[in-house]
Write a protein that holds these residues in place. Structure first.
Motif: not given
Length: 286
Positions: A14-29, A69-81
């Motif tokens: 919000l501060s930097a005025r970009y949009g965080v993409p929120a993707f509805n995932i289906l499976n591990d792939l 799968l998020v282990r070792g990922v070095d960017v911010p990740v949020t898990l959302h219902l």
């Protein structure tokens, strides 16, 4: 960086005025593909799970897949219902480790919605999680939740009061957007986003993103849509890439499942990368 809170993610966008993409995932792939795109683009990302996907896997197994799968990922990740009207499912996911939920109580009258959403906010806060709220349904059915009927529109005063009384960290306004594919170009109430952000300081969530133009996305993001949901585009990309690959496979008579998975993963990566660039989240990882 890996797993971060919804509040931290959206405060930054919000501060930097970009949009965080929120993707509805289906499976591990699809989780792997979205995370690969986020790492490639150095973009924050929100992985969304529908109630349908939670029930398909079970919350414990699905959360374990996410954590692996998020282990070792070095960017911010949020898990959302996403879009959950069921208090028991929300409680279960919060106990498991989801750090963000959308309590979808728009079918309740506003006062009951306020009461229950306030309870969910308190429950989430106890686990370090945050809540997205809504008082108007988003037109269209997604994973068995929602309606094709046009939602009732609430006044700016009612929406502002809801946000302030419940303490939600994100709000999903109805602005003429819809889930699924648009049958005609949508007419969006861009000003409502500006008015709500100005009145509350709370980031907005844009639902029904699939099918909007880059110009529409970027204008709404500039006004305060800090979270942008993408579901239909991911589903269609995943399934159509599989169909295309299998059609060619049938012609060749060569059946190799790992090649199918690789083709589907790359297609989802490409789709996610394009959205990250459109939303100007590329390079915004911290």
């Amino acid at each position: 960086m890996a797993v971060v809170s919804l509040q931290d993610t959206l405060a930054h966008s919000l501060s930097a005025r970009y949009g965080v993409p929120a993707f509805n995932i289906l499976n591990d792939l699809t989780i792997e593909a979205v995370l690969a795109a986020a790492v490639q683009e150095r973009s924050p990302v929100i992985l969304q799970t529908s109630v349908k996907t939670v029930r398909q896997y079970g919350s414990e197994q699905l959360y374990d897949i996410f954590r692996t799968l998020v282990r070792g990922v070095d960017v911010p990740v949020t898990l959302h219902l996403d879009h959950c009207p069921y208090r028991d499912v929300i409680s279960d996911c919060l106990r498991r480790g989801w750090n963000s939920v959308l309590f979808d109580a728009h079918e309740l009258d506003v006062e009951e919605n306020v009461r229950q959403t306030t309870e969910v906010v308190a429950e989430a806060r106890a686990t370090g999680a945050h809540v997205e709220g809504e008082i108007e349904g988003i037109q269209g059915v997604e994973d068995g939740v929602g309606s094709d009927d046009k939602p009732e529109s609430m006044s700016l005063e009612v929406a502002t009061d809801f946000i302030q009384r419940t303490g939600v960290q994100c709000f999903a306004p109805a602005i003429g957007n819809a889930h699924g594919q648009y049958t005609s170009a949508p007419v969006l109430d861009h000003q409502r986003v500006s008015d709500l952000v100005e009145a509350t300081g709370v980031p907005m969530a844009l639902h029904g993103g699939t099918g909007l133009s880059t110009a529409q996305f970027q204008d709404l993001i500039a006004r305060g849509c800090a979270k942008v949901n993408i579901s239909t585009a991911l589903k269609e990309t995943f399934m159509k890439s599989g169909l295309s690959f299998l059609t060619e496979t049938e012609k060749r008579g060569t059946w190799d499942p790992p090649s199918l998975f690789a083709a589907q993963k790359q297609a989802v990566v490409d789709m996610a990368v394009q959205h990250m660039r459109d939303f100007r989240s590329s390079g915004q990882a911290w």
